[in-house]
Design a protein around this motif. Structure first.
Motif, mmCIF file in Angstrom:
data_model
loop_
_atom_site.group_PDB
_atom_site.id
_atom_site.type_symbol
_atom_site.label_atom_id
_atom_site.label_comp_id
_atom_site.label_asym_id
_atom_site.label_seq_id
_atom_site.Cartn_x
_atom_site.Cartn_y
_atom_site.Cartn_z
ATOM 1 N N ASN A 446 0.768 -1.137 -0.089
ATOM 2 C CA ASN A 446 -0.143 0.131 0.104
ATOM 3 C C ASN A 446 1.015 1.096 0.022
ATOM 4 O O ASN A 446 1.825 1.341 0.704
ATOM 5 C CB ASN A 446 -0.994 -0.013 1.156
ATOM 6 C CG ASN A 446 -1.661 -1.265 1.200
ATOM 7 O OD1 ASN A 446 -2.855 -1.290 0.982
ATOM 8 N ND2 ASN A 446 -1.250 -1.923 2.182
ATOM 9 N N GLU A 477 -4.298 10.331 -2.110
ATOM 10 C CA GLU A 477 -4.149 9.192 -3.160
ATOM 11 C C GLU A 477 -3.821 7.944 -2.465
ATOM 12 O O GLU A 477 -2.761 7.960 -2.021
ATOM 13 C CB GLU A 477 -3.214 9.776 -4.492
ATOM 14 C CG GLU A 477 -3.325 8.316 -5.345
ATOM 15 C CD GLU A 477 -2.192 8.776 -6.603
ATOM 16 O OE1 GLU A 477 -2.067 8.021 -7.401
ATOM 17 O OE2 GLU A 477 -1.682 10.130 -6.533
ATOM 18 N N ASN A 479 -2.832 3.850 -2.940
ATOM 19 C CA ASN A 479 -2.896 2.568 -3.971
ATOM 20 C C ASN A 479 -2.630 1.282 -3.050
ATOM 21 O O ASN A 479 -1.953 1.210 -2.070
ATOM 22 C CB ASN A 479 -1.750 2.834 -4.946
ATOM 23 C CG ASN A 479 -2.003 3.870 -5.897
ATOM 24 O OD1 ASN A 479 -1.560 4.995 -5.585
ATOM 25 N ND2 ASN A 479 -2.732 3.908 -6.876
ATOM 26 N N ASP A 481 -2.090 -2.801 -3.684
ATOM 27 C CA ASP A 481 -2.176 -3.973 -4.610
ATOM 28 C C ASP A 481 -2.314 -5.232 -3.707
ATOM 29 O O ASP A 481 -1.497 -5.350 -2.568
ATOM 30 C CB ASP A 481 -0.603 -4.056 -5.232
ATOM 31 C CG ASP A 481 -0.519 -2.784 -6.348
ATOM 32 O OD1 ASP A 481 -1.345 -2.436 -6.868
ATOM 33 O OD2 ASP A 481 0.494 -2.099 -6.277
ATOM 34 N N GLU A 503 -6.146 -4.482 -7.561
ATOM 35 C CA GLU A 503 -5.704 -3.378 -7.201
ATOM 36 C C GLU A 503 -6.778 -2.183 -6.802
ATOM 37 O O GLU A 503 -7.837 -2.250 -7.594
ATOM 38 C CB GLU A 503 -4.659 -2.702 -8.268
ATOM 39 C CG GLU A 503 -4.009 -1.299 -7.951
ATOM 40 C CD GLU A 503 -3.198 -0.772 -9.035
ATOM 41 O OE1 GLU A 503 -2.481 0.293 -8.640
ATOM 42 O OE2 GLU A 503 -3.016 -1.461 -10.026
ATOM 43 N N THR A 505 -7.313 1.794 -6.471
ATOM 44 C CA THR A 505 -6.910 3.125 -6.418
ATOM 45 C C THR A 505 -7.738 4.174 -6.138
ATOM 46 O O THR A 505 -8.952 4.093 -6.445
ATOM 47 C CB THR A 505 -6.549 3.528 -7.969
ATOM 48 O OG1 THR A 505 -5.262 2.446 -8.586
ATOM 49 C CG2 THR A 505 -5.959 4.866 -7.908
ATOM 50 N N TYR A 506 -7.676 4.806 -4.898
ATOM 51 C CA TYR A 506 -8.673 5.593 -4.252
ATOM 52 C C TYR A 506 -7.988 7.090 -4.064
ATOM 53 O O TYR A 506 -7.210 7.623 -3.495
ATOM 54 C CB TYR A 506 -8.837 5.031 -2.760
ATOM 55 C CG TYR A 506 -10.027 5.479 -2.112
ATOM 56 C CD1 TYR A 506 -11.261 4.530 -2.304
ATOM 57 C CD2 TYR A 506 -9.991 6.569 -1.469
ATOM 58 C CE1 TYR A 506 -12.431 4.942 -1.761
ATOM 59 C CE2 TYR A 506 -11.519 7.033 -0.825
ATOM 60 C CZ TYR A 506 -12.450 6.107 -1.126
ATOM 61 O OH TYR A 506 -13.595 6.472 -0.334
ATOM 62 N N HIS A 507 -8.767 8.037 -5.050
ATOM 63 C CA HIS A 507 -8.518 9.480 -4.812
ATOM 64 C C HIS A 507 -9.565 10.083 -3.854
ATOM 65 O O HIS A 507 -10.754 9.948 -4.212
ATOM 66 C CB HIS A 507 -8.342 10.096 -6.035
ATOM 67 C CG HIS A 507 -7.286 9.672 -7.181
ATOM 68 N ND1 HIS A 507 -6.080 10.130 -7.028
ATOM 69 C CD2 HIS A 507 -7.246 8.526 -7.863
ATOM 70 C CE1 HIS A 507 -5.234 9.613 -7.995
ATOM 71 N NE2 HIS A 507 -6.141 8.388 -8.499
#
Length: 855
Positions: A446, A477, A479, A481, A503, A505-507
């Protein structure tokens, strides 16, 4: 396009926000305080006379900044006016009526001086010249302390626990301190709750950190207890604070010094379950100051035993699971910092800092499992699990403060924070003959990054009001995986088809603005109301496409009122709070370190909203200070754990998260602090509340079933401390937590106690201490029962936490007293829900996987 909209919204908030706020005037818990000069309650006589002068050091003749000047009526001995000297030691008092007065001049580190026989005539301008104060630092050896600062203080919007008085926590960490703070509960894994809620924000010197975001419990282990000055519990945050944290805010204040010169503090401790070493130094000359520090803590001999028995039913087939576990954990924690501050001008300051935190935590557990399935023979397997939780966090801040006049200031604060987190496990699967049959591996990497910019402004209106407003932008942001691999007893790992790699991905970007207004009446009523608006922009995706709930906005009002009369202070408060999901709730990583207790996040979670109500009373009764608070908390759309049997793994219970809950809690917090003598005091505290939980689960036909659970949650404790001659001191503390009501059952309670002694030497430059905890019993059991229509689970966790430690502290360096400066304010991100997971086990399994929290 989404970023453009966010920047536009943030710019509008920053440019257009104009509305009031006002810092609370101090209100005591004893007799009604005298009116502060310059407030509505100030009855200063108005005339045409004037008094001026300056203050300097009697030895160096250098001006002393910010000295307190108090003007007393000589006849009545009542304070009628006051001021603070400027950066050159100069002061003036104006609009004074003719009469006879005396002046008291005081400042920390100096002896007080009284100037008597001041007689003013109408229109007279009296110049007192240079008033010289003598330093008291040379006579410390002759001083005999006859009183103690309060261990617990109550302020208008918070409760303060003065941790520097705690001698039993020497060599420990922040967890040892927080266990003793009224209103807080810290379980054996280090998970913190406030009035039964873990939806809280934890700040360090008013600053957030991604160290805290990942796991509050693990982060607290990185903060040395020796460096904590106080802990502030803010139960009713004003609009200035981020809207996140439905339970409240915990602010940990670390020790600072405002001394000139060079210093180095050495702290060390060794015990049967952990050791630590801390070096903290500072150098200040003139306008510039530097600090550098490092702290390392090792944990070992932490043994845990578990037992689990559960029955689950899927498609009318029942499976009985019996499991035992033997585990141990070890860890290395480090926290390092470099700081700089500079006074640009007499009313402007700049502060910068870099902090690095490292966590290397591992947990090893041997699980023995027997499955009894309807129509099948029993199956016995063994599982050796090695779980790793590693992280490195960097925080960089740059802050600016411009003070125009008392209570009028403008600040700009920035913060960049980055966290790299690894949360993996390896498992060896053995058959009933202890032969290796297969292997499993879960990898979860992460990265959590965020940048924050905020600007705040406040200014007084007349003499009894203050206007405060500001705006803030947060860019986040995350990330994550994750992958799940399997292998035979020998051979390479390959992906598990039923649990594919992925994965997240979080904004998450937030534009926020706030305003509040405080008004103090002549009769000492204080009212503070405000509102905060936050708009959240979310862009999230996994391998399967976009997820999340999209953008949303929320308006968060707050109101606080207080009144002191006849020695009793009454406080009323209301606020609305938002709780955004953390990555532990969002992360879709399928964590099966213990295949009987599996966890998986839900990236489509929405935020929850909570309304908080509070009434508080406090009073000094001779030598006893009593505080009682009654509160109510109503949460809708609550993020709740949902447990159900697995469709594919026999006997397994899968835990995930849903916005299905309703939580109501009503209760009281009571504590009393008794000063038996000037050197001995003790106290008692009680937390009790009734809670009602509502949610959903799945029935045997896979249809949704409504669930409710109610009950009382009770906890309490006692503490005492004493100081003796020749530098000796002692302290004791005990705490008990009762059973905790959960939606699908009950979590068992626990107890904790500690005693310690300390001896100071060499004019308090050094000290040696000895502390022991839980020494009367070998282990402690936490018993938990969970149930629903589809399953029943009974688990026991046995914690072997008997401990003893020896501590040593020594201060090196020669320091001289320096007037304190107003330092630049800093970023304060107090939002986002943490899962509260610590380094221990839950339900007989290994720590849940996951990553950093999107903050």
């Amino acid at each position: 396009m989404k970023m453009t909209k966010f920047l536009l919204a943030f710019a509008i908030l920053l440019a257009t926000l104009q509305s009031p706020a006002f810092a609370q005037f101090p209100v005591g818990g004893a007799a009604a305080p005298k009116a502060l000069p310059g407030t509505a309650g100030d009855q200063t006589p108005k005339g045409s006379a004037k008094i001026s002068g300056s203050v300097a050091d009697s030895t160096s003749s250098q001006p002393i900044e910010f000295v307190s000047i108090a003007l007393y009526n000589k006849t009545t001995n009542q304070a009628v006016d006051g001021t603070v000297a400027d950066e050159k030691g100069k002061f003036s008092l104006t609009k004074i009526m003719e009469g006879e007065y005396k002046i008291l001049v005081s400042f920390i580190g100096y002896g007080e001086k009284t100037i008597s026989n001041i007689k003013l005539t109408k229109g007279q301008e009296l110049d007192l010249g240079t008033i010289k104060l003598s330093s008291t630092t040379k006579t410390l050896n002759e001083v005999t302390v006859t009183g103690q600062a309060a261990l617990i203080e109550e302020k208008v919007d918070r409760l303060v626990y003065n941790a520097e008085k705690d001698i039993t926590a020497k060599g420990g960490d922040a967890t040892d301190i927080l266990r003793k703070v009224p209103l807080l509960t810290v379980d054996l894994d280090g998970n913190v709750s406030l009035r039964g809620s873990q939806n809280i924000r934890v700040l360090i010197n008013n600053k957030p950190s991604t160290i805290i975001a990942n796991s509050v419990a693990d982060a607290l282990k990185q903060i040395p207890a020796d460096q904590i000055k106080s802990v502030e519990v803010i139960t009713s945050p004003s609009a200035k604070y981020d809207a996140e944290g439905s339970g409240g805010i915990i602010n940990i204040i670390t020790k600072k010094n405002s001394l000139q010169g060079l210093n180095l503090n050495v702290d060390a401790g060794v015990g049967n379950r952990g050791s630590m070493l801390s070096l903290n130094g500072g150098y200040r000359k003139g306008k510039a100051g530097f600090t550098i520090g490092g702290f390392g803590r090792g944990m070992y001999n932490t043994i845990t035993k578990t037992s689990l028995e559960q029955t689950s039913t899927v498609e009318n087939v029942s499976t009985v699971t019996r499991q035992t576990g033997d585990g141990s954990s070890r860890g290395l924690f480090g926290n390092y910092n470099l700081g700089f501050d500079y006074d640009i001008a007499k009313n402007q300051s700049l502060t910068a800092g870099v902090k690095y935190g490292v966590r290397n935590f591992s947990n090893q557990q041997d699980l023995m499992t027997r499955l009894s399935k309807t129509g099948s023979s029993d199956i016995t397997t063994s599982r050796d699990v090695d779980a790793r939780n590693l992280s490195g966090t960097v925080d960089v801040n740059l802050d600016y403060l411009h003070t125009f006049k008392p209570q009028q200031e403008w600040s700009v604060s920035t913060l960049y924070s980055r966290n790299d987190l690894t949360n993996d496990f390896d498992a060896n699967i053995l058959n009933g003959n202890s032969e290796l049959t297969s292997r499993q591996r879960n990898l979860n990497k992460n990265l959590n990054q965020e940048f924050t910019f905020q600007s705040d402004y406040q200014t007084p209106i007349k003499k009894n009001q203050l206007l405060e407003f500001g705006a803030k932008g947060i860019f986040r942001e995350v990330n994550s995986d994750y992958s799940f691999l399997v292998a035979e007893a020998v051979g390479d790992f390959r992906p598990e088809t039923d649990q594919p790699a992925g994965e997240l991905t979080y904004h998450q970007n937030i534009a926020a603005g706030y305003t509040s207004y405080t008004y103090t009446t002549k009769s000492r009523y204080t009212f503070k109301g405000g509102a905060r608006y936050e708009h959240t922009f979310i862009d999230a995706s996994t391998n399967e496409g976009s997820v999340g709930v999209g953008n949303y906005g929320v308006l968060v009002p707050s109101f606080n009122a207080s009144k002191t009369f006849k020695g009793t202070t009454v406080k009323l408060a209301y606020n609305r709070r938002i709780q955004r999901p953390g990555l532990q709730q969002l992360n879709p990583n399928f964590n099966s370190a213990n295949p009987q207790n599996i966890t998986i996040g839900n990236p489509e979670l929405r935020p929850e909203l909570t309304n908080n109500f509070e009434v508080g009373l406090s009073k000094n009764i001779k030598k006893t200070f009593v505080n009682a608070t009654f509160f109510g908390r109503v949460t809708n759309n609550a993020i709740s754990q949902v447990r159900a049997p697995s469709d594919t793994l026999a006997g397994a219970i899968v835990t995930t998260y849903e916005n299905i809950g309703k939580q109501h809690a009503y209760g009281t917090n009571i504590f009393a602090n008794i000063a038996a003598t000037s050197k001995i005091n003790f106290g008692v505290f009680l937390n009790a509340f009734y809670t009602k939980l509502a949610g959903q689960t799945l029935g045997q036909d896979r249809k949704t079933i409504e669930l409710t659970n109610t009950g009382f949650n009770v906890s309490g404790g006692v503490f005492s401390q004493a100081t003796f001659k020749n530098g000796w001191g002692a302290q004791a503390f005990g705490f008990m937590q009762g059973n905790q009501v959960q939606l699908q059952g009950m979590q068992g309670g626990f107890g904790f106690y500690t005693v310690g002694v300390k001896k100071e030497f060499n004019n308090k430059k050094g000290s040696v201490g000895l502390a022991a905890e839980n020494f009367l019993s070998k282990r402690f059991r936490m018993h938990t029962e969970l149930n629903s229509i589809q399953f029943n689970q009974v688990s026991d966790i046995y914690m072997y936490n008997r401990g003893v430690r020896l501590t040593f502290t020594y201060k090196i360096g020669k320091m001289t007293m320096d007037a304190p400066k107003r330092k630049a304010k800093s970023v304060n991100n107090d939002d986002v829900k943490s899962d509260g997971s610590g380094g221990g086990q839950s339900g007989g399994g290994a720590p849940a996987g996951g990553g950093g929290t999107p903050r």
